[in-house]
Design a protein around this motif. Structure first.
Motif, PDB file in Angstrom:
ATOM      1  N   HIS A  88      27.713 -37.080  12.245  1.00  0.00           N
ATOM      2  CA  HIS A  88      26.387 -37.850  11.975  1.00  0.00           C
ATOM      3  C   HIS A  88      25.399 -36.827  12.197  1.00  0.00           C
ATOM      4  N   ASN A  89      24.420 -37.124  11.107  1.00  0.00           N
ATOM      5  CA  ASN A  89      23.106 -36.401  10.840  1.00  0.00           C
ATOM      6  C   ASN A  89      23.517 -34.746  10.861  1.00  0.00           C
ATOM      7  N   GLN A  90      24.481 -34.091  10.409  1.00  0.00           N
ATOM      8  CA  GLN A  90      24.728 -32.885  10.556  1.00  0.00           C
ATOM      9  C   GLN A  90      23.981 -32.041   9.172  1.00  0.00           C
ATOM     10  N   VAL A  91      24.083 -32.598   8.294  1.00  0.00           N
ATOM     11  CA  VAL A  91      23.120 -32.186   7.051  1.00  0.00           C
ATOM     12  C   VAL A  91      21.656 -32.054   7.405  1.00  0.00           C
ATOM     13  N   ARG A  92      21.152 -33.003   7.901  1.00  0.00           N
ATOM     14  CA  ARG A  92      19.736 -33.187   8.342  1.00  0.00           C
ATOM     15  C   ARG A  92      19.428 -32.147   9.533  1.00  0.00           C
ATOM     16  N   SER A  93      20.381 -32.179  10.240  1.00  0.00           N
ATOM     17  CA  SER A  93      20.070 -30.830  11.752  1.00  0.00           C
ATOM     18  C   SER A  93      20.141 -29.630  10.953  1.00  0.00           C
ATOM     19  N   PHE A  94      21.162 -29.344  10.003  1.00  0.00           N
ATOM     20  CA  PHE A  94      21.269 -27.943   9.560  1.00  0.00           C
ATOM     21  C   PHE A  94      19.928 -27.693   8.638  1.00  0.00           C
ATOM     22  N   VAL A  95      19.496 -28.718   8.070  1.00  0.00           N
ATOM     23  CA  VAL A  95      18.287 -28.221   7.048  1.00  0.00           C
ATOM     24  C   VAL A  95      16.946 -28.205   7.962  1.00  0.00           C
ATOM     25  N   GLY A  96      17.060 -29.088   8.752  1.00  0.00           N
ATOM     26  CA  GLY A  96      15.720 -28.894   9.861  1.00  0.00           C
ATOM     27  C   GLY A  96      15.705 -27.537  10.478  1.00  0.00           C
ATOM     28  N   THR A  97      16.882 -27.085  10.915  1.00  0.00           N
ATOM     29  CA  THR A  97      16.920 -25.807  11.360  1.00  0.00           C
ATOM     30  C   THR A  97      16.598 -24.610  10.536  1.00  0.00           C
ATOM     31  N   LEU A  98      17.383 -24.655   9.413  1.00  0.00           N
ATOM     32  CA  LEU A  98      17.123 -23.660   8.417  1.00  0.00           C
ATOM     33  C   LEU A  98      15.366 -23.617   7.922  1.00  0.00           C
ATOM     34  N   GLU A  99      14.829 -24.726   7.914  1.00  0.00           N
ATOM     35  CA  GLU A  99      13.549 -24.737   7.520  1.00  0.00           C
ATOM     36  C   GLU A  99      12.761 -23.956   8.688  1.00  0.00           C
ATOM     37  N   LYS A 100      13.070 -23.968  10.071  1.00  0.00           N
ATOM     38  CA  LYS A 100      12.440 -23.236  10.894  1.00  0.00           C
ATOM     39  C   LYS A 100      12.479 -21.655  10.701  1.00  0.00           C
ATOM     40  N   VAL A 101      13.923 -21.512   9.930  1.00  0.00           N
ATOM     41  CA  VAL A 101      14.067 -19.939   9.650  1.00  0.00           C
ATOM     42  C   VAL A 101      13.205 -19.703   8.418  1.00  0.00           C
ATOM     43  N   GLY A 102      13.170 -20.302   7.410  1.00  0.00           N
ATOM     44  CA  GLY A 102      12.366 -20.236   6.321  1.00  0.00           C
ATOM     45  C   GLY A 102      11.099 -19.933   6.341  1.00  0.00           C
ATOM     46  N   SER A 103      10.443 -20.720   7.539  1.00  0.00           N
ATOM     47  CA  SER A 103       9.231 -20.691   7.699  1.00  0.00           C
ATOM     48  C   SER A 103       8.713 -19.821   8.579  1.00  0.00           C
ATOM     49  N   GLY A 104       9.689 -18.888   9.249  1.00  0.00           N
ATOM     50  CA  GLY A 104       9.279 -17.580   9.941  1.00  0.00           C
ATOM     51  C   GLY A 104       9.317 -18.165  11.566  1.00  0.00           C
ATOM     52  N   SER A 105       9.566 -19.253  11.798  1.00  0.00           N
ATOM     53  CA  SER A 105       9.196 -19.600  13.330  1.00  0.00           C
ATOM     54  C   SER A 105      10.480 -19.141  13.827  1.00  0.00           C
ATOM     55  N   TRP A 106      11.646 -19.263  13.347  1.00  0.00           N
ATOM     56  CA  TRP A 106      13.012 -18.591  13.979  1.00  0.00           C
ATOM     57  C   TRP A 106      13.530 -17.372  13.145  1.00  0.00           C
ATOM     58  N   PRO A 107      14.025 -16.377  13.819  1.00  0.00           N
ATOM     59  CA  PRO A 107      14.610 -15.442  13.297  1.00  0.00           C
ATOM     60  C   PRO A 107      16.135 -15.934  13.067  1.00  0.00           C
ATOM     61  N   PRO A 108      16.742 -15.242  11.722  1.00  0.00           N
ATOM     62  CA  PRO A 108      18.027 -16.128  11.300  1.00  0.00           C
ATOM     63  C   PRO A 108      19.188 -15.923  12.280  1.00  0.00           C
ATOM     64  N   GLU A 109      19.078 -14.957  13.379  1.00  0.00           N
ATOM     65  CA  GLU A 109      20.135 -15.089  14.368  1.00  0.00           C
ATOM     66  C   GLU A 109      19.995 -16.186  15.392  1.00  0.00           C
ATOM     67  N   ARG A 110      18.990 -16.732  15.306  1.00  0.00           N
ATOM     68  CA  ARG A 110      18.913 -17.923  16.364  1.00  0.00           C
ATOM     69  C   ARG A 110      19.763 -19.133  15.779  1.00  0.00           C
ATOM     70  N   VAL A 111      20.111 -19.146  14.524  1.00  0.00           N
ATOM     71  CA  VAL A 111      21.128 -20.210  14.147  1.00  0.00           C
ATOM     72  C   VAL A 111      22.443 -19.993  14.867  1.00  0.00           C
ATOM     73  N   ARG A 112      22.806 -18.582  15.020  1.00  0.00           N
ATOM     74  CA  ARG A 112      23.925 -18.191  15.631  1.00  0.00           C
ATOM     75  C   ARG A 112      23.783 -18.871  16.999  1.00  0.00           C
ATOM     76  N   GLU A 113      22.522 -18.474  17.564  1.00  0.00           N
ATOM     77  CA  GLU A 113      22.511 -18.882  19.263  1.00  0.00           C
ATOM     78  C   GLU A 113      22.591 -20.201  19.368  1.00  0.00           C
ATOM     79  N   ALA A 114      21.968 -21.174  18.375  1.00  0.00           N
ATOM     80  CA  ALA A 114      22.086 -22.518  18.344  1.00  0.00           C
ATOM     81  C   ALA A 114      23.491 -23.024  18.426  1.00  0.00           C
ATOM     82  N   LEU A 115      24.130 -22.434  17.576  1.00  0.00           N
ATOM     83  CA  LEU A 115      25.521 -22.812  17.158  1.00  0.00           C
ATOM     84  C   LEU A 115      26.563 -22.581  18.413  1.00  0.00           C
TER      85      LEU A 115
END
Lengths: 255, 255
Positions: B198-225
């Motif tokens: 539930h909400n998996q896709v929207r959670s992914f996309v909201g997180t990836l937007e943080k990366v795309g906008s420069g607020s998060w480095p890409p590796e932070r996705v790994r840390e979040a996971l």
């Protein structure tokens, strides 16, 4: 007074057309109301193409004269702020010379007409396409369309309300593409000309649909053109499939 | 009772989601009301994916059991007639065995998330995209997304309301494409998996937007996971950009 060119996108659905009317919502009226929030007494604005009720735009162009010097990006953001919640957005703004004119400086208008060719009623695309349920033969439509390209007397394909002095125009291009979308098959009719007569694109598309559905042989388009008689035209396609996609100038003010 | 599979397209905007609710409009409720016009006492219908409020579908699949034998095309046309004017359309119908189940027979769900990445507010695309005004770096988003593909414990990326027994799922694909449209630049995130939380896709996309906008480095996705903690997730993207585009079965019932 500094003059600005504005590139405008809108959903034509809620509007009675581009042109200002005192008793109905218009795109011109929406933009003029937003301008009035920025400066008092801004003169009327003029556009390259006066789209009819329900017709959309991706690249309409108009110009406005301001009392103050505005940075174009600031003007765009301020207008977009005041245009909310109308489905109208300024997508580009540029300073232009005082003798530049959105309508009279234009050398080309480009239109797209979207047909959704499937049986089931449109859902996401409702109001954004003309839905035709009968399968359309795109090759036959292209054969019919070939008769229309070039310089012709287009009396057959203009509204009896058309105010252009002459029915003779040059159609530079009419291309028909099949596009697979999430919703199925769309047929995209793309046209360009220096200028168009009133209802010319919708008269073309309604006529070509007759050819695509097999009701008319492609040669009947030639006969209709040669008749120079409004009564020889096919039905006029509905407005919601039509988009003014762009306007060409000797130099692109937004480049 | 003869069973039928239905492929369904809808604009999720006016609905509280797929699932029937007694006090609010739902897609399931709209289809069941149309079925009730055809036969009395049609059993409840089940769907492959219970989309949330505001989420759209191009290829939702459900099944229904009828008392009479219906030619699938006739059933589709009759339902579409009674679904008017709801933005719901049956785009395909097929006879299936009585033990075929839209949800339990499904082997793959496919989703698309559309981001409109431009400054000016959406007009024609309003309600059909998530508009992000800051320019997004698609390469960075792809780097972040690479951490999510495969079999993982997705606790970080599921709603606290999620009823799935296990947070371990296998994400088969997450592709990010840049698409030039009439409205400018769209970013399309396409995903497939046997099933989603539930909400998996929207959670992914909201997180990836943080990366795309420069607020998060890409590796932070790994840390979040790796955190396996809902609090480590980025914001949940809004529903109007999300489309259930298709459902895969061992044999395509609509082929």
């Amino acid at each position: 007074m500094p003059r600005y060119a504005l590139k405008v996108e809108y959903d034509g659905g809620p509007f009675s057309g581009w042109q200002w009317q005192d008793d109905r919502p218009s795109v011109q009226g929406a933009i003029e109301a937003a301008l009035a929030r920025l400066e008092r007494g801004v003169p009327r604005i003029g556009a390259a193409g006066r789209t009819d009720a329900g017709v959309h735009a991706r690249g309409q162009v108009c110009h406005c004269d301001m009392a103050k010097d505005w940075a174009p990006g600031t003007l765009m953001n301020a207008l977009n702020h005041h245009l909310k919640p109308s489905p109208v957005a300024i997508v580009a703004a540029a300073s232009v010379p005082e003798d530049w004119h959105a309508r009279f400086s234009a050398r080309e208008r480009r239109y797209l007409f979207r047909i959704l060719n499937r049986r089931a009623r449109a859902t996401m695309e409702a109001g954004q396409v003309w839905q035709v349920q009968r399968p359309l033969d795109v090759d036959a439509m292209r054969q019919g369309a070939a008769h229309l390209v070039g310089r012709h007397d287009f009396t057959t394909f203009r509204s009896t309300m058309c105010q252009a002095k002459s029915p003779v125009k040059t159609l530079d291009a009419l291309d028909i593409a099949e596009v697979e979308t999430g919703a199925g098959r769309e047929i995209h009719v793309s046209l360009s000309a220096r200028s168009f007569l009133h209802n010319q694109v919708r008269s073309f598309v309604g006529t070509l649909e007759k050819v695509g559905s097999g009701s008319w042989p492609p040669e009947r388009v030639r006969e209709a053109l040669d008749a120079r008689d409004r009564a020889a035209c096919g039905p006029v396609a509905p407005p919601q499939g039509l988009y003014l996609t762009g306007v060409g100038y000797p130099e692109d003010p937004f480049a």
